[in-house]
Design an enzyme around this catalytic site. Structure first.
Site, PDB file in Angstrom:
ATOM      1  N   TYR A 185       4.870  90.442 -55.678  1.00  0.00           N
ATOM      2  CA  TYR A 185       6.108  90.251 -56.635  1.00  0.00           C
ATOM      3  C   TYR A 185       6.602  89.012 -56.447  1.00  0.00           C
ATOM      4  O   TYR A 185       6.655  88.335 -55.420  1.00  0.00           O
ATOM      5  CB  TYR A 185       7.297  91.251 -55.860  1.00  0.00           C
ATOM      6  CG  TYR A 185       8.539  90.904 -56.728  1.00  0.00           C
ATOM      7  CD1 TYR A 185       8.601  91.644 -58.141  1.00  0.00           C
ATOM      8  CD2 TYR A 185       9.608  90.467 -56.296  1.00  0.00           C
ATOM      9  CE1 TYR A 185       9.790  91.137 -58.705  1.00  0.00           C
ATOM     10  CE2 TYR A 185      10.788  90.146 -56.788  1.00  0.00           C
ATOM     11  CZ  TYR A 185      11.109  90.788 -58.288  1.00  0.00           C
ATOM     12  OH  TYR A 185      12.090  90.382 -58.824  1.00  0.00           O
ATOM     13  N   ASP A 220       5.471  97.070 -49.637  1.00  0.00           N
ATOM     14  CA  ASP A 220       6.318  97.230 -50.842  1.00  0.00           C
ATOM     15  C   ASP A 220       6.120  98.498 -51.671  1.00  0.00           C
ATOM     16  O   ASP A 220       4.971  98.454 -52.513  1.00  0.00           O
ATOM     17  CB  ASP A 220       6.574  95.831 -51.555  1.00  0.00           C
ATOM     18  CG  ASP A 220       7.820  95.956 -52.634  1.00  0.00           C
ATOM     19  OD1 ASP A 220       7.818  97.076 -53.176  1.00  0.00           O
ATOM     20  OD2 ASP A 220       8.071  94.769 -53.060  1.00  0.00           O
ATOM     21  N   LYS A 268      15.017  99.776 -58.781  1.00  0.00           N
ATOM     22  CA  LYS A 268      13.973 100.104 -59.716  1.00  0.00           C
ATOM     23  C   LYS A 268      14.134 101.710 -59.650  1.00  0.00           C
ATOM     24  O   LYS A 268      15.139 102.361 -59.844  1.00  0.00           O
ATOM     25  CB  LYS A 268      12.652  99.533 -59.453  1.00  0.00           C
ATOM     26  CG  LYS A 268      12.885  98.065 -58.826  1.00  0.00           C
ATOM     27  CD  LYS A 268      13.193  97.172 -60.266  1.00  0.00           C
ATOM     28  CE  LYS A 268      13.144  95.708 -59.817  1.00  0.00           C
ATOM     29  NZ  LYS A 268      12.374  95.382 -59.010  1.00  0.00           N
ATOM     30  N   ARG A 313      30.583  96.511 -42.581  1.00  0.00           N
ATOM     31  CA  ARG A 313      29.113  95.861 -42.493  1.00  0.00           C
ATOM     32  C   ARG A 313      28.165  96.445 -41.335  1.00  0.00           C
ATOM     33  O   ARG A 313      26.875  96.493 -41.622  1.00  0.00           O
ATOM     34  CB  ARG A 313      29.434  94.194 -42.094  1.00  0.00           C
ATOM     35  CG  ARG A 313      28.334  93.649 -41.893  1.00  0.00           C
ATOM     36  CD  ARG A 313      28.311  91.779 -42.078  1.00  0.00           C
ATOM     37  NE  ARG A 313      29.606  91.660 -41.611  1.00  0.00           N
ATOM     38  CZ  ARG A 313      29.726  91.372 -40.322  1.00  0.00           C
ATOM     39  NH1 ARG A 313      29.037  91.653 -39.417  1.00  0.00           N
ATOM     40  NH2 ARG A 313      31.181  90.487 -39.842  1.00  0.00           N
TER      41      ARG A 313
HETATM   42  C1  LIG Z   1      12.334  94.095 -58.240  1.00  0.00           C
HETATM   43  C2  LIG Z   1      11.236  93.970 -57.141  1.00  0.00           C
HETATM   44  C3  LIG Z   1      11.575  93.333 -56.005  1.00  0.00           C
HETATM   45  C4  LIG Z   1      12.971  92.758 -55.564  1.00  0.00           C
HETATM   46  O1  LIG Z   1      14.068  93.406 -55.694  1.00  0.00           O
HETATM   47  P1  LIG Z   1      15.605  93.106 -56.150  1.00  0.00           P
HETATM   48  O2  LIG Z   1      16.325  94.361 -56.084  1.00  0.00           O
HETATM   49  O3  LIG Z   1      15.470  92.746 -57.540  1.00  0.00           O
HETATM   50  O4  LIG Z   1      15.871  92.003 -55.259  1.00  0.00           O
HETATM   51  C5  LIG Z   1      10.843  93.276 -54.897  1.00  0.00           C
HETATM   52  N1  LIG Z   1       9.607  94.063 -54.977  1.00  0.00           N
HETATM   53  C6  LIG Z   1       9.347  94.473 -56.091  1.00  0.00           C
HETATM   54  C7  LIG Z   1       7.851  95.120 -56.362  1.00  0.00           C
HETATM   55  C8  LIG Z   1      10.185  94.709 -57.254  1.00  0.00           C
HETATM   56  O5  LIG Z   1       9.863  95.148 -58.486  1.00  0.00           O
END
Ligand SMILES: *Cc1c(COP(=O)(O)O)cnc(C)c1O
Length: 389
Positions: free
Chosen positions: A106, A178, A203, A54
């Site tokens: 998001y 982000d 993604k 961890r």
């Molecule tokens: C999908 C997404 C998230 C969240 O991520 P997860 O891996 O689904 O928890 C945060 N920000 C953006 C822009 C996203 O597309």
């Protein structure tokens, strides 16, 4: 190869080699997945740098080093999902803290800020950052953090990261960006003044729609220490196997992003000419309101397109029902093309009033353009649109 090589080697080289050292015992070019939860110590408290998985794991560290090198950052910290990155960063704020977020953030981030953070005494203000100066009068004495995404989701507005970073720093706050939609290939927010860049690795970074994972990258040692302390304390760590898959996905990030963009550009141009399409939103089109800003702060325009079709949700559903190669599903950034209708899918939890204000109508379709052969994608859209009217 250390992340400091990021100054001297190309993106694709770093994506393949950073952190990825051949196994010193067998010479295995791809290091084995380190599944062990614990590590042998030579004397009590004397260890290799790894004690317990961890707090530190070689496969995870390989991935963290690579993403840091691609974002031009010194430190990477990986998490079990993009959402757990958000939770962990917000947990570094103390009760009584205040944050400012872009309004079309998001959905899961919005949910965390408004439904979870508030219970821990952290208050959030949402602001339209199309004009960065809108943030000026939103700061409070206890504002600790500004959070933004660019391009935004699903309307793909571009925010001036450098300008927002300056306002944040003038007011003693850090800026978190982000960068999920751009991936490190097209945009490096740290170079634009951000203090932390975060990704939903789920993604583009993993890119194959088979891992849920997240990562944060920073150049600030104190922030890094806070994040690793929280990573270990909150424990939302990715498995070694997911870290391995994401590291493997990263190796092809450069060529995938090039193809995502090439396909997206061709599709945006096709949609612009289609009689059933009312509006195409793609930052790479000169008609996009922030096209010039996108050119300035990004190295490309990415693989995400939003478009508004004529008619009603009924036409949208007919089009979606006739698609052959393009899949109706949430998420984005995988090799396969995915479409979704934000108003009834990813953004259904946003109030009708807020959706209207953000331009998220029932006929707005979000398209994560995959890396299939573009002729097939264009032909698929063409026939599905023809059948929808
Ligand atoms: C999908 C997404 C998230 C969240 O991520 P997860 O891996 O689904 O928890 C945060 N920000 C953006 C822009 C996203 O597309």
């Amino acid at each position: 190869m250390s992340p400091s090589d990021s100054q001297t080697t190309g993106f694709g080289t770093r994506a393949i080699h950073a952190g990825q050292n051949p196994d010193p015992i067998t010479g295995a070019v791809i290091p084995p997945v380190s599944l062990s939860t614990t590590f042998k110590q030579s004397a009590a408290g004397v260890h290799t740098g790894y004690e317990y998985s961890r707090s530190g794991n070689p496969t995870r560290e390989n991935f963290e080093t690579a993403v840091a090198a691609l974002e031009g950052g010194k430190y990477g910290v990986a998490f079990a999902s993009g959402s757990s990155v958000t939770a962990t960063i917000i947990n570094t704020l103390h009760s009584g803290g205040h944050l400012i977020s872009v309004n079309d953030v998001y959905g899961g981030t919005y949910r965390y800020f408004t439904k979870v953070a508030v219970h821990n005494g952290v208050d959030a203000t949402f602001v339209n950052l199309s004009n960065a100066a809108n943030i000026k009068d939103k700061f409070k004495p206890n504002t600790k953090l500004v959070w933004l995404e660019s391009p935004t989701n699903p309307t793909l507005r571009i925010i001036d990261i450098r300008a927002v970073a300056e306002y944040a720093h003038q007011n003693g706050a850090i800026l978190v960006v982000d960068n999920t939609f751009m991936s490190p290939y097209f945009q490096n927010p740290l170079a634009l003044g951000a203090d932390i860049v975060v990704h939903s690795v789920t993604k583009y970074i993993n890119g194959h729609s088979d891992v849920v994972m997240g990562v944060a990258v920073t150049n600030d040692k104190a922030l890094y220490e806070k994040l690793t302390f929280m990573q270990n304390s909150m424990g939302a760590v990715p498995s070694a196997f997911d870290s391995f898959l994401a590291r493997r996905g990263l190796m092809t990030l450069e060529i995938r992003m090039q193809r995502h963009e090439q396909n997206a550009k061709a599709i945006a141009e096709f949609l612009q000419k289609n009689e059933h399409v009312e509006e195409v939103i793609y930052p790479g089109l000169p008609s996009h309101p922030e096209h010039e800003l996108a050119k300035r702060q990004q190295r490309g325009f990415g693989g995400m397109i939003s478009f508004r079709v004529k008619g009603t949700l009924d036409n949208v559903n007919k089009m979606l029902g006739n698609l052959q190669h393009i899949t109706l599903a949430e998420s984005l950034g995988g090799v396969e093309s995915l479409v979704e209708v934000p108003a009834v899918m990813t953004h259904a939890a946003v109030s009708a009033e807020d959706r209207a204000a953000l331009g998220i109508t029932d006929t707005l379709v979000r398209f994560s353009v995959g890396i299939e052969n573009v002729e097939d994608l264009v032909q698929d859209l063409q026939q599905a649109l023809d059948k929808a009217y």
